[in-house]
Design a protein around this motif. Structure first.
Motif, PDB file in Angstrom:
ATOM      1  N   CYS A   1      -7.356  -7.236  11.489  1.00  0.00           N
ATOM      2  CA  CYS A   1      -8.060  -7.701  12.701  1.00  0.00           C
ATOM      3  C   CYS A   1      -8.687  -6.528  13.458  1.00  0.00           C
ATOM      4  N   GLY A   2      -8.764  -5.361  12.829  1.00  0.00           N
ATOM      5  CA  GLY A   2      -9.531  -4.270  13.416  1.00  0.00           C
ATOM      6  C   GLY A   2      -8.726  -3.116  13.991  1.00  0.00           C
ATOM      7  N   VAL A   3      -7.395  -3.155  13.878  1.00  0.00           N
ATOM      8  CA  VAL A   3      -6.593  -2.045  14.424  1.00  0.00           C
ATOM      9  C   VAL A   3      -6.870  -0.762  13.642  1.00  0.00           C
TER      10      VAL A   3
ATOM     11  N   GLY B   1       0.787  -1.238   0.000  1.00  0.00           N
ATOM     12  CA  GLY B   1       0.000   0.000   0.000  1.00  0.00           C
ATOM     13  C   GLY B   1       0.815   1.282   0.000  1.00  0.00           C
TER      14      GLY B   1
ATOM     15  N   LEU C   1     -11.878  -0.356   4.303  1.00  0.00           N
ATOM     16  CA  LEU C   1     -11.928   0.293   5.620  1.00  0.00           C
ATOM     17  C   LEU C   1     -12.462   1.729   5.495  1.00  0.00           C
TER      18      LEU C   1
HETATM   19  C1  LIG Z   1      -4.838  -0.389   5.210  1.00  0.00           C
HETATM   20  C2  LIG Z   1      -4.664  -0.631   6.709  1.00  0.00           C
HETATM   21  C3  LIG Z   1      -4.305   0.687   7.402  1.00  0.00           C
HETATM   22  C4  LIG Z   1      -6.003  -1.131   7.273  1.00  0.00           C
HETATM   23  O1  LIG Z   1      -5.853  -1.424   8.642  1.00  0.00           O
HETATM   24  P1  LIG Z   1      -6.287  -2.875   9.197  1.00  0.00           P
HETATM   25  O2  LIG Z   1      -6.100  -2.869  10.637  1.00  0.00           O
HETATM   26  O3  LIG Z   1      -5.583  -3.908   8.412  1.00  0.00           O
HETATM   27  O4  LIG Z   1      -7.837  -2.864   8.797  1.00  0.00           O
HETATM   28  P2  LIG Z   1      -9.075  -3.469   9.611  1.00  0.00           P
HETATM   29  O5  LIG Z   1      -8.757  -4.863   9.986  1.00  0.00           O
HETATM   30  O6  LIG Z   1      -9.487  -2.551  10.683  1.00  0.00           O
HETATM   31  O7  LIG Z   1     -10.206  -3.403   8.495  1.00  0.00           O
HETATM   32  C5  LIG Z   1     -10.005  -3.948   7.216  1.00  0.00           C
HETATM   33  C6  LIG Z   1     -11.345  -4.175   6.540  1.00  0.00           C
HETATM   34  O8  LIG Z   1     -11.098  -4.511   5.171  1.00  0.00           O
HETATM   35  C7  LIG Z   1     -11.715  -5.747   4.867  1.00  0.00           C
HETATM   36  N1  LIG Z   1     -10.870  -6.400   3.888  1.00  0.00           N
HETATM   37  C8  LIG Z   1      -9.695  -7.017   4.089  1.00  0.00           C
HETATM   38  N2  LIG Z   1      -9.179  -7.451   2.929  1.00  0.00           N
HETATM   39  C9  LIG Z   1     -10.060  -7.073   1.962  1.00  0.00           C
HETATM   40  C10 LIG Z   1     -10.082  -7.220   0.545  1.00  0.00           C
HETATM   41  N3  LIG Z   1      -9.100  -7.838  -0.105  1.00  0.00           N
HETATM   42  N4  LIG Z   1     -11.124  -6.678  -0.131  1.00  0.00           N
HETATM   43  C11 LIG Z   1     -12.125  -6.040   0.519  1.00  0.00           C
HETATM   44  N5  LIG Z   1     -12.153  -5.881   1.871  1.00  0.00           N
HETATM   45  C12 LIG Z   1     -11.122  -6.385   2.575  1.00  0.00           C
HETATM   46  C13 LIG Z   1     -11.790  -6.481   6.188  1.00  0.00           C
HETATM   47  O9  LIG Z   1     -12.776  -7.482   6.182  1.00  0.00           O
HETATM   48  C14 LIG Z   1     -12.121  -5.328   7.143  1.00  0.00           C
HETATM   49  O10 LIG Z   1     -13.491  -4.984   7.075  1.00  0.00           O
HETATM   50  P3  LIG Z   1     -14.525  -5.438   8.234  1.00  0.00           P
HETATM   51  O11 LIG Z   1     -14.006  -4.855   9.518  1.00  0.00           O
HETATM   52  O12 LIG Z   1     -15.825  -4.847   7.811  1.00  0.00           O
HETATM   53  O13 LIG Z   1     -14.495  -6.932   8.225  1.00  0.00           O
HETATM   54  C15 LIG Z   1      -3.578  -1.705   6.992  1.00  0.00           C
HETATM   55  O14 LIG Z   1      -3.948  -2.935   6.425  1.00  0.00           O
HETATM   56  C16 LIG Z   1      -2.187  -1.297   6.509  1.00  0.00           C
HETATM   57  O15 LIG Z   1      -1.440  -0.686   7.237  1.00  0.00           O
HETATM   58  N6  LIG Z   1      -1.854  -1.626   5.265  1.00  0.00           N
HETATM   59  C17 LIG Z   1      -0.531  -1.307   4.726  1.00  0.00           C
HETATM   60  C18 LIG Z   1      -0.246   0.191   4.710  1.00  0.00           C
HETATM   61  C19 LIG Z   1      -1.399   0.960   4.089  1.00  0.00           C
HETATM   62  O16 LIG Z   1      -2.001   0.504   3.123  1.00  0.00           O
HETATM   63  N7  LIG Z   1      -1.689   2.142   4.651  1.00  0.00           N
HETATM   64  C20 LIG Z   1      -2.761   2.971   4.150  1.00  0.00           C
HETATM   65  C21 LIG Z   1      -2.311   3.767   3.002  1.00  0.00           C
HETATM   66  S1  LIG Z   1      -3.646   4.748   2.346  1.00  0.00           S
END
Ligand SMILES: CC(C)(COP(=O)(O)OP(=O)(O)OC[C@H]1O[C@@H](n2cnc3c(N)ncnc32)[C@H](O)[C@@H]1OP(=O)(O)O)[C@@H](O)C(=O)NCCC(=O)NCCS
Length: 185
Positions: A113-115, A43, A150
């Motif tokens: 996992c919801g962070v 990302g 998210l």
């Molecule tokens: C993007 C990021 C900040 C999200 O944080 P996270 O803690 O992983 O996200 P959460 O677990 O709180 O929520 C993710 C949601 O996406 C959903 N999800 C996960 N993979 C998915 C996919 N491939 N397609 C659609 N939805 C998806 C999950 O089911 C969850 O939704 P829900 O709570 O309704 O079930 C994190 O994954 C991250 O740091 N990624 C890498 C760095 C990044 O991308 N930063 C953001 C740059 S804009």
């Protein structure tokens, strides 16, 4: 000075995080966290070897965020580690200063996992209590399905698409989406 009260959140995987404001004492953990997230790369726009922030610069960044009542630095802490961060910056120009932008990341072993959800909930709750903040913007890579899911869950809608904004290899391009949510409605 922007503050939130610390809040405990139970995650989907049964673990627990505390969402709190980031402070200067977190400086080394925050720097390590950024490096780790960049090495993982998911990302991200920046590549790991482009990141060169010093401890003093990071400390200054934390301080300036914490001194501005319209800006916020949040961390998710679990098991004595910082497992996620979110920073919100208000636009500096007066005519844009009803809005701000966010950046966030969760450490690789703690994703999905919801962070991120907990961090974003805390930001939106805080933003709704700051009268000057009307709108929150962000940019996200179009291949970041988890991030986009998210953001949509929290009311963000897509407002634009920069075609092929990100170049990952000689023939591999990814669009960058802009998204926003109004916090007053
Ligand atoms: C993007 C990021 C900040 C999200 O944080 P996270 O803690 O992983 O996200 P959460 O677990 O709180 O929520 C993710 C949601 O996406 C959903 N999800 C996960 N993979 C998915 C996919 N491939 N397609 C659609 N939805 C998806 C999950 O089911 C969850 O939704 P829900 O709570 O309704 O079930 C994190 O994954 C991250 O740091 N990624 C890498 C760095 C990044 O991308 N930063 C953001 C740059 S804009």
């Amino acid at each position: 000075m922007a503050r939130i009260l610390p809040r405990n959140v139970h995650l989907k995987n049964g673990r627990e995080v505390v969402i709190r404001c980031g402070e200067e004492k977190d400086v080394l953990a925050l720097l390590d966290g950024v490096k780790n997230v960049l090495l993982d790369g998911e990302g991200m726009l920046l590549e790991a070897d482009e990141f060169s922030k010093t401890e003093a610069e990071e400390r200054g960044w934390i301080k300036s965020l914490n001194e501005n009542p319209q800006e916020l630095l949040l961390v998710a802490e679990a098991e004595d580690k910082i497992v996620g961060t979110l920073d919100f910056h208000i636009a500096k120009r007066r005519r844009l200063s009803h809005s701000g932008s966010l950046g966030m990341s969760v450490q690789p072993g703690w994703r999905n996992c919801g962070v991120g959800n907990a961090l974003l909930e805390s930001l939106l709750q805080w933003a709704r209590s700051v009268p000057e903040i009307e709108k929150i913007n962000l940019n996200v890579r179009a291949d970041n399905d988890r991030g986009i899911a998210l953001y949509k869950k929290h009311g963000f809608v897509q407002t634009g698409c920069a075609k092929d904004a990100v170049k990952l290899g000689q023939f591999n391009f990814v669009d960058e989406l802009s998204m926003e949510v109004f916090v007053r409605s």
